[in-house]
Design an enzyme around this catalytic site. Structure first.
Site, mmCIF file in Angstrom:
data_model
loop_
_atom_site.group_PDB
_atom_site.id
_atom_site.type_symbol
_atom_site.label_atom_id
_atom_site.label_comp_id
_atom_site.label_asym_id
_atom_site.label_seq_id
_atom_site.Cartn_x
_atom_site.Cartn_y
_atom_site.Cartn_z
ATOM 1 C CG ASP A 12 26.318 -23.949 -3.177
ATOM 2 O OD1 ASP A 12 26.782 -23.566 -4.271
ATOM 3 O OD2 ASP A 12 25.365 -24.740 -3.086
ATOM 4 C CE LYS A 67 28.019 -27.767 -8.256
ATOM 5 N NZ LYS A 67 28.051 -28.901 -7.298
ATOM 6 N NE ARG A 113 24.770 -31.591 -2.228
ATOM 7 C CZ ARG A 113 24.753 -30.859 -3.348
ATOM 8 N NH1 ARG A 113 23.617 -30.330 -3.782
ATOM 9 N NH2 ARG A 113 25.865 -30.624 -4.016
ATOM 10 N NE ARG A 162 21.164 -28.121 -8.870
ATOM 11 C CZ ARG A 162 20.926 -26.893 -9.316
ATOM 12 N NH1 ARG A 162 19.749 -26.572 -9.796
ATOM 13 N NH2 ARG A 162 21.858 -25.977 -9.267
ATOM 14 N N GLY A 163 20.775 -27.044 -5.320
ATOM 15 C CA GLY A 163 20.788 -25.577 -5.314
ATOM 16 C C GLY A 163 20.521 -25.103 -3.900
ATOM 17 C CB ALA A 164 22.324 -22.772 -1.678
HETATM 18 C C1 LIG Z 1 21.232 -20.603 -6.119
HETATM 19 S S1 LIG Z 1 22.404 -21.587 -5.358
HETATM 20 C C2 LIG Z 1 22.800 -22.694 -6.624
HETATM 21 C C3 LIG Z 1 24.167 -23.293 -6.418
HETATM 22 O O1 LIG Z 1 24.043 -24.671 -6.026
HETATM 23 C C4 LIG Z 1 24.710 -25.445 -7.010
HETATM 24 O O2 LIG Z 1 25.304 -26.593 -6.495
HETATM 25 P P1 LIG Z 1 24.491 -28.003 -6.598
HETATM 26 O O3 LIG Z 1 23.924 -28.073 -7.990
HETATM 27 O O4 LIG Z 1 25.556 -29.046 -6.318
HETATM 28 O O5 LIG Z 1 23.438 -27.939 -5.516
HETATM 29 C C5 LIG Z 1 25.745 -24.505 -7.556
HETATM 30 O O6 LIG Z 1 26.817 -24.317 -6.646
HETATM 31 C C6 LIG Z 1 24.920 -23.258 -7.709
HETATM 32 O O7 LIG Z 1 25.611 -22.061 -7.873
#
Ligand SMILES: CSC[C@H]1O[C@H](OP(=O)(O)O)[C@H](O)[C@@H]1O
Length: 353
Positions: A236, A247, A89, A46-48
């Site tokens: 994101d 988030k 996603r 996860r993480g953009a």
């Molecule tokens: C460096 S972008 C990380 C960004 O993604 C996270 O969401 P998720 O854990 O649901 O993929 C969160 O918004 C972070 O800031």
């Protein structure tokens, strides 16, 4: 410690299963696109930026499985698979951006199908390597904004685990530490999936950067006591007017930062700025399953029969964003102008890559 959220190992894409952190360090070998999509959907990765790289590598696995000798038919089959991948996603623009990059690579590659597949593999590896370099450049720009001994509050995880291995928001903390500024971090635990408590705290401990975890609901009292010098979060998707999707809970942090006069910075690569999004109205917000809210660690924490509201992201309006830290520098309001200029320059420089 080098944290590798994803990498190629022979014919497999190795994905660090972030659902098991901080307790276990387990890599999932993925040998087909569907497996990569499952990892993205279930937040194993996860993480953009990290899901962008995962999408690129997943499309290489798909390309290798396409049974077509004709390059045109191969490219058409790849485009169909990219369409499926891009829907894994909806909010992080890096996912769709990475799929577009891979299709552009396939279009530009000459020769037989095997040569196109080889070009796609190298593109996916370059995307991973570029992400690390981009994050390091971003970190250097951001570190200049960090006073000596500052306390940085962050939300969710925008670190090595969310990227190719260095981090956007946490890349700023890393670069400040590397510059001898001795920062410390306050990590919002980040309900419901606790990326802050589980992932950000783990990363900072690995880096020997002092870190304290706090409930999301405590941001107001923490700031009211002057315990935060600046906020740095990831993103994101960023609209061209500077509205920032991140988030869920980020908007609340930004409101508290404004109330208490704390600078609120967003750290994100240019690829997260979406030229197709004029404002927050154009950013899709992912809604996830109720069970992520009603259960924790497999145990019910809400009354049986209760429903749940599970927006995975929210949007911080541009007027709450002090500046946007990117690999090309710190972009400031008016964002309509500064973001457009940065994206225009990106296109010119990108033309040569
Ligand atoms: C460096 S972008 C990380 C960004 O993604 C996270 O969401 P998720 O854990 O649901 O993929 C969160 O918004 C972070 O800031």
């Amino acid at each position: 410690m080098t944290i590798r959220p994803i990498y190629w190992q022979d014919e497999a894409v190795m994905i660090l299963d972030q659902r098991l952190l901080p307790g276990k360090l387990v890599y999932l070998p993925c040998r087909d696109m569907r497996r990569v999509i499952h990892c993205i959907k279930t937040l194993a990765v996860r993480g953009a930026p990290a899901i962008g790289v995962a999408a690129a590598m997943g499309l290489v696995l798909a390309a290798r499985a396409i049974k077509a000798d004709d390059p045109a038919k191969f490219r058409a089959a790849l485009a169909r698979r990219a369409q499926v991948m891009a829907q894994a996603r909806p909010t992080a623009v890096n996912l769709a951006w990475a799929c577009g990059q891979m299709l552009e690579t396939a279009r530009a590659a000459e020769g037989e199908v095997s040569a196109i597949v080889e070009a796609l593999y190298h593109k996916s590896q370059r995307m991973l390597e570029d992400d690390i370099a981009i994050n390091q450049a971003m970190g250097r720009h951001g570190a200049a904004l960090v006073p000596h001994g500052a306390t940085i509050l962050t939300h969710c995880n925008a670190g090595a685990l969310a990227t190719g291995g260095y981090g956007t928001a946490l890349g700023v903390a890393r670069a400040a530490a590397e510059a001898g500024k001795n920062p410390s971090v306050i990590a919002d635990e980040t309900r419901p999936l606790l990326q802050g408590a589980r992932l950000t705290a783990w990363e900072m401990v690995q880096e020997n950067i002092p870190v304290r975890v706090a409930p999301d609901s405590a941001v107001g009292v923490i700031m009211s006591r002057g315990m935060v010098d600046l906020v740095v979060v990831g993103a994101d998707r960023i609209a061209m007017n500077g509205d920032v999707a991140n988030k869920v809970g980020t908007f609340n942090v930004a409101l508290q930062a404004q109330r208490h006069g704390v600078p609120f910075y967003v750290a994100a690569p240019l690829s997260t700025i979406d030229p197709g999004a004029k404002s927050a109205d154009d950013i899709p917000i992912e809604e996830r399953a109720a069970v992520e809210i009603t259960k924790l660690g497999g145990r019910a924490i809400a009354a049986p029969g209760a429903g749940a509201i599970n927006f995975a992201f929210d949007v911080t309006p541009n007027d709450l964003v002090t500046a946007i830290i990117t690999e090309v520098g710190v972009l400031r309001p008016p964002y309509e102008k500064s973001l457009a200029q940065a994206k225009a320059n990106e296109k010119i420089q990108g033309a040569g890559r």
